[in-house]
Design a protein around this motif. Structure first.
Motif, PDB file in Angstrom:
ATOM      1  N   VAL A 109       0.894  -1.244   0.090  1.00 55.43           N
ATOM      2  CA  VAL A 109       0.168   0.061  -0.138  1.00 55.43           C
ATOM      3  C   VAL A 109       0.951   1.423  -0.062  1.00 55.43           C
ATOM      4  CG1 VAL A 109      -1.440   1.141   1.340  1.00 55.43           C
ATOM      5  CG2 VAL A 109      -1.901  -1.211   1.170  1.00 55.43           C
ATOM      6  N   TRP A 110       1.977   1.293   0.803  1.00 53.76           N
ATOM      7  CA  TRP A 110       2.691   2.278   0.974  1.00 53.76           C
ATOM      8  C   TRP A 110       3.497   2.836  -0.312  1.00 53.76           C
ATOM      9  CZ3 TRP A 110       3.504   6.171   4.771  1.00 53.76           C
ATOM     10  CH2 TRP A 110       2.502   6.121   5.789  1.00 53.76           C
ATOM     11  N   ARG A 111       3.666   1.756  -1.114  1.00 53.73           N
ATOM     12  CA  ARG A 111       4.467   2.043  -2.224  1.00 53.73           C
ATOM     13  C   ARG A 111       3.769   2.777  -3.181  1.00 53.73           C
ATOM     14  NH1 ARG A 111       5.996  -3.412  -4.240  1.00 53.73           N
ATOM     15  NH2 ARG A 111       4.495  -2.884  -5.856  1.00 53.73           N
ATOM     16  N   THR A 117       3.037   8.993  -8.705  1.00 57.29           N
ATOM     17  CA  THR A 117       1.692   9.266  -8.946  1.00 57.29           C
ATOM     18  C   THR A 117       0.682   8.909  -7.729  1.00 57.29           C
ATOM     19  OG1 THR A 117       1.123   6.976  -9.905  1.00 57.29           O
ATOM     20  CG2 THR A 117       1.401   9.108 -11.475  1.00 57.29           C
ATOM     21  N   GLY A 118       1.184   9.064  -6.522  1.00 60.13           N
ATOM     22  CA  GLY A 118       0.845   8.611  -5.266  1.00 60.13           C
ATOM     23  C   GLY A 118      -0.036   9.751  -4.580  1.00 60.13           C
ATOM     24  N   VAL A 119      -0.781   9.251  -3.556  1.00 57.99           N
ATOM     25  CA  VAL A 119      -1.283  10.171  -2.727  1.00 57.99           C
ATOM     26  C   VAL A 119      -0.449  11.024  -1.998  1.00 57.99           C
ATOM     27  CG1 VAL A 119      -3.205  10.013  -0.840  1.00 57.99           C
ATOM     28  CG2 VAL A 119      -2.766   8.112  -2.345  1.00 57.99           C
ATOM     29  N   ASN A 133      10.159  12.793  -5.828  1.00 62.37           N
ATOM     30  CA  ASN A 133      10.148  11.358  -6.095  1.00 62.37           C
ATOM     31  C   ASN A 133      10.568  10.564  -5.045  1.00 62.37           C
ATOM     32  OD1 ASN A 133      10.111   9.096  -7.332  1.00 62.37           O
ATOM     33  ND2 ASN A 133      11.642   9.376  -8.819  1.00 62.37           N
ATOM     34  N   TRP A 134       9.699  10.010  -4.012  1.00 58.26           N
ATOM     35  CA  TRP A 134      10.077   9.523  -2.562  1.00 58.26           C
ATOM     36  C   TRP A 134      10.936   8.207  -2.833  1.00 58.26           C
ATOM     37  CZ3 TRP A 134       9.578  12.061   1.737  1.00 58.26           C
ATOM     38  CH2 TRP A 134       8.568  13.014   1.753  1.00 58.26           C
TER      39      TRP A 134
ATOM     40  N   PRO B  59      -9.069  12.350  -8.725  1.00 62.61           N
ATOM     41  CA  PRO B  59      -9.714  12.462  -7.396  1.00 62.61           C
ATOM     42  C   PRO B  59     -11.074  12.385  -7.599  1.00 62.61           C
ATOM     43  CG  PRO B  59      -8.843  14.484  -8.387  1.00 62.61           C
ATOM     44  CD  PRO B  59      -8.238  13.431  -9.272  1.00 62.61           C
ATOM     45  N   PRO B  60     -12.204  12.315  -6.376  1.00 63.03           N
ATOM     46  CA  PRO B  60     -11.490  12.177  -5.137  1.00 63.03           C
ATOM     47  C   PRO B  60     -10.740  10.885  -5.059  1.00 63.03           C
ATOM     48  CG  PRO B  60     -13.808  11.570  -5.274  1.00 63.03           C
ATOM     49  CD  PRO B  60     -13.234  11.984  -6.831  1.00 63.03           C
ATOM     50  N   TYR B  61      -9.632  10.935  -4.283  1.00 58.81           N
ATOM     51  CA  TYR B  61      -8.923  10.021  -3.895  1.00 58.81           C
ATOM     52  C   TYR B  61      -9.337   8.918  -2.944  1.00 58.81           C
ATOM     53  CZ  TYR B  61      -5.149  12.212  -6.453  1.00 58.81           C
ATOM     54  OH  TYR B  61      -4.348  12.736  -7.486  1.00 58.81           O
ATOM     55  N   LEU B  62     -10.161   9.385  -2.056  1.00 56.42           N
ATOM     56  CA  LEU B  62     -10.552   8.407  -1.000  1.00 56.42           C
ATOM     57  C   LEU B  62     -11.938   7.901  -1.143  1.00 56.42           C
ATOM     58  CD1 LEU B  62      -8.671   9.724   2.125  1.00 56.42           C
ATOM     59  CD2 LEU B  62      -8.305   7.647   0.743  1.00 56.42           C
ATOM     60  N   TRP B  63     -12.627   8.214  -2.304  1.00 56.98           N
ATOM     61  CA  TRP B  63     -13.981   7.449  -2.570  1.00 56.98           C
ATOM     62  C   TRP B  63     -14.293   7.348  -3.980  1.00 56.98           C
ATOM     63  CZ3 TRP B  63     -16.692   5.930   1.123  1.00 56.98           C
ATOM     64  CH2 TRP B  63     -17.708   5.433   1.013  1.00 56.98           C
ATOM     65  N   PRO B  64     -14.532   5.996  -4.192  1.00 55.43           N
ATOM     66  CA  PRO B  64     -14.946   5.453  -5.479  1.00 55.43           C
ATOM     67  C   PRO B  64     -16.141   6.206  -5.959  1.00 55.43           C
ATOM     68  CG  PRO B  64     -14.674   3.693  -4.022  1.00 55.43           C
ATOM     69  CD  PRO B  64     -14.919   4.952  -3.249  1.00 55.43           C
ATOM     70  N   GLN B  65     -16.085   6.293  -7.469  1.00 51.58           N
ATOM     71  CA  GLN B  65     -17.300   6.853  -8.241  1.00 51.58           C
ATOM     72  C   GLN B  65     -18.531   5.836  -8.098  1.00 51.58           C
ATOM     73  OE1 GLN B  65     -16.148  10.104  -7.999  1.00 51.58           O
ATOM     74  NE2 GLN B  65     -16.671  10.650 -10.002  1.00 51.58           N
TER      75      GLN B  65
END
Lengths: 278, 288
Positions: A109-111, A117-119, A133-134, B59-65
């Motif tokens: 998940v953390w990757r 393009t991550g959170v 670029n972590w 986005p929204p990242y934490l919620w699926p459409q």
């Protein structure tokens, strides 16, 4: 009654401890019949090997990072959680969730959290902060690994500190409050010093964890980029199982083991004793 | 004991009730913010596993459409997850049973029986807890190869059947049970096995539960040893399966996250059910 346990531990733990010592004096490749004796050759090679020296340095930095992050976050959150209020149990359980999550699942998940393009970068860009670029830069990858490890062991440190906080004498705080000490002064002058034995314990746990760390490294970065996250545990694996240098891998393992033991003994002498004896 | 003369003051009823108070606002806000940060990766994992591929990085990242539950089926079709699950269950079950049985026997021997070198043996066992895993894996791996156990359940289970942590926990617990109970059973003619089975064991349930919980988590989440002693999907566990899956399907985050959820869920569910006992176990033993 003791026999089955002694057989299992004897064959698969005690014998291998000695066996690794023997292997470290050979140039065995992991499958040949012959284990060629090379004396201390592997050990003298170690200290001229850039991969080992890099790994040693990475492990020391990683260990220091994990310890500092573990003590600060564990202590901070435990102080916030100490006391009786609504929702305390829920928070404690939430902080503990990463501890019971498998390292592979967590790192997978953390990757994506750290990915380009991550959170994390999305959040940083949203705040108009630089989005690095972590996992692509060796030193940032090590920072990412420290963050992941800190997240993963947070709950453990919180629970340990909470246990210690509950043993602190209430009358000292009452006396300090009467003398006009602020909350911050009480934390700095009373809580932190009184928690020193637990801090020693958390530091030792952190060091042992980081010297052993394998799963998180394997699944987050694979030791890279450019060896930037190759801890000693991972180097042992790579030498022995990917490069078929069992003898050399054994020497890496033994040297790392000596370092862990040395640090543990120094810590113990410096004052973690009360915690260990209890 | 100089203060004995003062009459005990009854405690005010309000102090003892932990649920009756609300924490200061600042503290609540800080805790809430920290909890959100800690939970965010889990939330992202679950929501991504339910998204359409095209929406993963949008986005929204934490919620699926829309909710694509079908991702789970697709992930399980793409790799032999069912087989990995069965292997994990067999390995976890074997290790769990091994720990409970062998640790109980050893703990009883150390707590109740007298035999030469008892304390020395116990110290040696405890000392092995300080040895990092990578110090023992090379010769242990060699042994498994020479026994012909590579790619077998025996390799996954037998080398880890005994664990010192469980012995230490159970021995301490047994030592806290009055030895007189045991002695009485022995006087009535029961041997050590009988008195362990009918007197000590029933009293050890809480400690056995602690050991069982830790063993389950250890085995379910274990990675390095199964990685070394298996190469074949017929014996690979779910954590290995997930790792292989992530190198093949890394470009399909929604499938990978569906796989990750299924690998992480059993341990999380067990924890949520036994959460209090678990945290108490960690607090009292100070160990993973």
């Amino acid at each position: 009654m003791l026999a089955p346990t002694l057989v299992v531990i004897g064959v698969f733990v005690v014998y291998p401890i000695v066996g690794t010592g023997y292997l470290s004096l050979t140039s065995w490749d992991g499958f040949s019949e012959i284990k060629k004796w090379v004396g201390l050759g592997n050990y003298t090679r170690l200290f001229r090997d850039p991969a080992f020296l890099n790994s040693l340095w990475v492990t020391v930095l990683y260990g220091a990072g994990v310890c500092v992050a573990g003590v600060v976050s564990g202590l901070g959150i435990a102080v916030l959680l100490n006391g009786a209020f609504r929702g305390r149990g829920v928070y404690r359980a939430v902080f503990f969730l990463p501890v019971v999550t498998s390292s592979i699942a967590a790192a997978t998940v953390w990757r994506y959290v750290f990915g380009d393009t991550g959170v994390l970068d999305a959040v940083l860009r949203f705040l108009h902060l630089p989005a690095p670029n972590w996992l692509g830069d060796p030193s940032l990858a090590l920072v990412s690994l420290v963050l992941l490890t800190a997240w993963k062991s947070l709950g453990l440190n919180v629970v340990l500190y909470l246990t210690a906080l509950q043993t602190l004498p209430a009358d000292v705080y009452e006396a300090a409050a009467v003398d006009g000490a602020s909350r911050w002064q009480q934390l700095r002058r009373i809580t932190v010093p009184l928690l020193a034995p637990m801090t020693f314990f958390v530091v030792i746990e952190g060091l042992i964890t980081s010297f052993q760390s394998f799963d998180l490294v394997y699944a987050l970065t694979g030791g890279g980029p450019l060896g930037g996250t190759e801890t000693l545990g991972f180097l042992t694996y790579r030498e022995a199982f990917r490069l078929s240098h069992f003898g050399y891998g054994a020497a890496v393992a033994y040297t790392a083991f000596a370092l862990v033991l040395g640090v543990t003994l120094i810590q113990w002498r410096l004052g973690g004793r009360e915690r260990w004896s209890s | 004991m100089s203060s004995v003369t003062t009459t005990p003051v009854p405690r005010p009823a309000t102090v003892a009730r932990p649920t009756g108070r609300t924490a200061p606002v600042l503290r609540q806000l800080l805790l809430l913010a920290l909890a959100v940060v800690v939970v965010a990766p889990f939330a992202w994992m679950v929501t991504t596993s339910l998204k359409d591929y095209a929406d993963v990085y949008r986005p929204p990242y934490l919620w699926p459409q829309e909710f694509h539950v079908g991702n789970y089926g697709r992930a399980w079709d793409a790799a032999p997850f069912a087989g990995y699950y069965v292997n994990s269950l067999i390995m976890t079950g074997g290790i769990l049973v091994g720990h409970v049985m062998l640790d109980t026997l050893a703990a009883y021997a150390f707590a109740r029986l007298r035999f030469p070198l008892r304390n020395t043996l116990f110290l040696v066992l405890v000392a092995t807890m300080l040895v990092p895993q990578f110090v023992t894996v090379l010769p242990a791996y060699d042994l498994v190869i020479r026994l012909g156990w590579y790619d077998s359940y025996a390799a996954l289970i037998v080398p880890r059947m005994a664990d010192v942590f469980g012995i230490v926990v159970l021995r301490a617990f047994m030592a806290s049970i009055p030895a007189e109970l045991d002695d009485a059973a022995r006087l009535d003619g029961a041997g050590p096995w009988r008195s362990l089975w009918s007197v000590t064991l029933p009293l050890c349930r809480p400690a056995l539960a602690t050991v069982g919980m830790f063993s389950f988590l250890y085995a379910w989440n274990d990675f390095l040893w199964p990685l070394l002693v298996t190469s074949d999907d017929t014996h690979r566990t779910i954590q290995l399966g997930l790792s292989t899956f992530s190198s093949k399907y890394g470009t399909y985050p929604e499938l990978l996250m569906a796989g990750t959820v299924t690998a992480a869920v059993p341990a999380l569910v067990i924890f949520l059910f036994l959460q209090r006992a678990f945290i108490r176990g960690v607090a009292s033993t100070g160990l993973k």
